[in-house]
Motif scaffolding. Sequence first.
Motif, mmCIF file in Angstrom:
data_model
loop_
_atom_site.group_PDB
_atom_site.id
_atom_site.type_symbol
_atom_site.label_atom_id
_atom_site.label_comp_id
_atom_site.label_asym_id
_atom_site.label_seq_id
_atom_site.Cartn_x
_atom_site.Cartn_y
_atom_site.Cartn_z
ATOM 1 N N LEU A 224 0.800 -1.216 0.000
ATOM 2 C CA LEU A 224 0.000 0.000 0.000
ATOM 3 C C LEU A 224 0.835 1.269 0.000
ATOM 4 N N CYS A 225 1.990 1.234 0.638
ATOM 5 C CA CYS A 225 2.706 2.469 0.916
ATOM 6 C C CYS A 225 3.898 2.642 -0.012
ATOM 7 N N ASN A 226 4.245 3.889 -0.271
ATOM 8 C CA ASN A 226 5.477 4.145 -0.998
ATOM 9 C C ASN A 226 6.554 4.705 -0.061
ATOM 10 N N ARG A 227 6.134 5.244 1.099
ATOM 11 C CA ARG A 227 7.107 5.766 2.059
ATOM 12 C C ARG A 227 6.897 5.080 3.404
ATOM 13 N N GLY A 228 7.897 5.187 4.254
ATOM 14 C CA GLY A 228 7.745 4.579 5.557
ATOM 15 C C GLY A 228 8.451 5.382 6.640
ATOM 16 N N VAL A 229 7.957 5.237 7.856
ATOM 17 C CA VAL A 229 8.607 5.837 9.018
ATOM 18 C C VAL A 229 8.726 4.722 10.038
ATOM 19 N N MET A 230 9.927 4.541 10.571
ATOM 20 C CA MET A 230 10.048 3.528 11.600
ATOM 21 C C MET A 230 10.242 4.182 12.954
ATOM 22 N N LEU A 231 9.440 3.767 13.908
ATOM 23 C CA LEU A 231 9.533 4.294 15.261
ATOM 24 C C LEU A 231 10.058 3.206 16.184
ATOM 25 N N SER A 232 10.848 3.655 17.157
ATOM 26 C CA SER A 232 11.266 2.733 18.193
ATOM 27 C C SER A 232 11.387 3.508 19.491
ATOM 28 N N LYS A 233 10.768 3.015 20.524
ATOM 29 C CA LYS A 233 10.788 3.659 21.838
ATOM 30 C C LYS A 233 10.432 5.140 21.755
ATOM 31 N N GLY A 234 9.475 5.470 20.933
ATOM 32 C CA GLY A 234 8.985 6.840 20.876
ATOM 33 C C GLY A 234 9.803 7.762 20.006
ATOM 34 N N GLN A 235 10.783 7.223 19.302
ATOM 35 C CA GLN A 235 11.599 8.097 18.463
ATOM 36 C C GLN A 235 11.653 7.586 17.031
ATOM 37 N N VAL A 236 11.868 8.513 16.110
ATOM 38 C CA VAL A 236 11.971 8.108 14.718
ATOM 39 C C VAL A 236 13.350 7.494 14.501
ATOM 40 N N VAL A 237 13.368 6.276 14.013
ATOM 41 C CA VAL A 237 14.648 5.637 13.718
ATOM 42 C C VAL A 237 15.085 6.023 12.320
ATOM 43 N N LYS A 238 14.139 5.973 11.383
ATOM 44 C CA LYS A 238 14.488 6.237 10.002
ATOM 45 C C LYS A 238 13.223 6.546 9.216
ATOM 46 N N THR A 239 13.362 7.421 8.241
ATOM 47 C CA THR A 239 12.307 7.582 7.253
ATOM 48 C C THR A 239 12.902 7.230 5.900
ATOM 49 N N GLY A 240 12.085 6.724 5.011
ATOM 50 C CA GLY A 240 12.606 6.340 3.702
ATOM 51 C C GLY A 240 11.505 5.731 2.866
ATOM 52 N N THR A 241 11.909 5.005 1.830
ATOM 53 C CA THR A 241 10.888 4.344 1.030
ATOM 54 C C THR A 241 10.312 3.197 1.841
ATOM 55 N N ALA A 242 9.107 2.784 1.465
ATOM 56 C CA ALA A 242 8.441 1.725 2.223
ATOM 57 C C ALA A 242 9.304 0.468 2.249
ATOM 58 N N ASP A 243 9.928 0.136 1.123
ATOM 59 C CA ASP A 243 10.740 -1.076 1.069
ATOM 60 C C ASP A 243 11.917 -1.003 2.033
ATOM 61 N N GLU A 244 12.595 0.153 2.039
ATOM 62 C CA GLU A 244 13.727 0.342 2.953
ATOM 63 C C GLU A 244 13.300 0.143 4.399
ATOM 64 N N ILE A 245 12.147 0.766 4.715
ATOM 65 C CA ILE A 245 11.702 0.746 6.106
ATOM 66 C C ILE A 245 11.281 -0.655 6.513
#
Lengths: 427, 319
Positions: A224-245
Amino acid sequence: MTIALRVENLSKAFRIATGPQGGQLLGERLKSSVKSWWDTLRGRRLQRQEFWALKNVSFEVQAGDAVGIVGRNGAGKSTLLKILSRVVEPTSGSADYFGRMGSLLEVGTGFHAELSGRENIFLNGSILGMCRREIQKKFDEIVEFAEIGPFLDTPVKRYSSGMYVKLAFAVAAHLDPDILVLDEVLAVGDAKFQKKCLGKMKNVAAQGRTVLFVSHDMAAVRRLCNRGVMLSKGQVVKTGTADEIVELYLATEGDVARPNTWLAISQVPRSGGNRQAQFTELRFSSGQEAGIISGGPLHVHLRIHAEDNLVVDRVAVALYDRHGMKLLNADTAPMQQTIPLLQGENEVAMEIESLPLLPGNYIMGLLLSKQPSTHFDYIESACEIEVAPAPDDGIRPTNDGFIRCQYRLHPIHTAPLPESTPRIYTL
Amino acid sequence: MLGLDWMILLEVDVSTIPTILRPSHEPENNSSASSEKEELASITKLAKPHTRIAPRSGWQIINIKELSQSWELLWFLTWRDIKVRYKQATLGLAWALLQPLANVAVFVIFFGRMGGLSAGVENYLLFVLCGVLPWMFFGNAIASAGNSILSNERLVTKIYFPRLLVPLSSIGAAGFDFLVGVGLLVAALIWYGQWGGASVALAPLILGVMVLATIGIGSFLSAVIVLQRDVRHILPFLMQVWMFATPAIYLSPESFGPTSSAILPLNPAHGLILNFRAALLGQPLDWYALGVSTAVTLIVLVGGLFVFRRCEKSFADVI
């Protein structure tokens, strides 16, 4: 590109009460509760321990992007969505968005069981932010999408849960928001309807609208997504393409076990067994360097610690889907094979020649017992494994089922093809 | 049409974004330079509305703009409350008439006949009816508004809308019951030939003040009940005591001493019900009681909305 949503240093703290709650005198408890009540009324911070569900989260979303927000339970995904849909207020930081936001944190928010489907469409639409004229205009479309035609005037308490979910999603999907926020709501409903919802959401994204989507289903995020944001312990770890994330999530945070490495499973919750002999470690592989491939071999090496010299006759490796449906069971029971275990460490290998499962994530369960009735160790969920598509599989349809099969199509009464040999599709 | 670079806009302080585009819940702050503002206004006319989410200060009592955009939702929530209440009852709407009638019967039999409180009242039944109806509205509106946020927990924790609509819709539903009761009241007034003439026009105004009082008290209680559940259990008892502490419902005004007459209107229900009846029956109004009760109402309204405002941001966290 235009920005649809901009989140800047967003933080949210929850207060956790500390200290004993139970053993105090009634008078003391009353006093402290009156005091805390009075403090809250005056908007004063209490002297309590704080837990930061989100800490300085910043990211931007371009209009037209479909963004998957991934992270483990407790990473702050839901809190983030709640803040963005303005249900809870951030402790500090800010978020700016442009256009109308439709949020679906739960399916059927504001539905009333006593009211009919028709009445609930109007009520729910209004709660989601549509005006009456808008609802009237889209009414037929909603009813059609939800497939509830004959039950329109039945109270929703008489609906099956599937119908209820369909209706609820239908209303929300027709809100036509500029930004659509979804919290794992697609986990419900039957497969056909899920597909329909994903299609509708893809349309939303294709129309230049923005979608924010939280899910544990990495396949859905990828689809569904083309972008992604990964969160861990309340913080952004990484933003990038959905596949990367998704890759990053699976590599670092996911529950998916890595092939070709020993995994300690002594501490994994058990469903039974007297533990006189128990599984301590497992390693699975395809027999080669690569991971598990659909249709390829699956070798599971198991280390077993026995308290004493024992003989067992059942070692079983089972694979389940996410809903706990057992899909296959490689069990020695029908083979009448006895396996002697020595006191201390033992190792056995279960080799499945070709895994008849389509790509996806599966849960591996283990059993060690002696018939008829001695269970030594029983683990329903030892680890999660990812099965990758085979290189020559091509593009498979979504909602493909679980089981791999061989099939071919013979055209019999069709127009002759240029080369008039029957085409055989093999997989 | 939206091909403009929003970065340009976002480089600027949010306070320079024209007020129309600013989030409805942010306090207004018109201190920015005007030329820049006009330029931005021309850009942002094309753009989608901007909303800012940030911690807010709690000094604004109500957000009139946001509320005024939510009339339809208020109507739908009220309609839901009414519909659900009468949906499965066999007698349906008749309950809106039966409840006040039963209450009137209790007052007439136990207070009037057995307690002898009807002394000095020409038609005690009509007298009590004129008091019981507005009291039932007042009491029911406060009780249901008080519990409203807690009983709409699922809404409050899952979706955003102006929270004040929840207690307001409960008051609206109580108002609907009252309107049904008014039919009964008008019939009784005509039957007994006690129509008060021109002063009847004052009754809706007095009711309006009463609605304000229920908003103030109801929203206060709804917020407090979320933070302190104990209050929920006190509420029914409180309303019962309050009813007896409102002698305007069942006692002739002539039986109050000078001290009581001075103090009782501090209870807004007392002064308002007293004058509601007087207006309907065409009796002289007690302007002192009306004035004091109205003043107390306004204070309660502002205070109640203020407390609600302070507490509403933590509803979803606490509930």
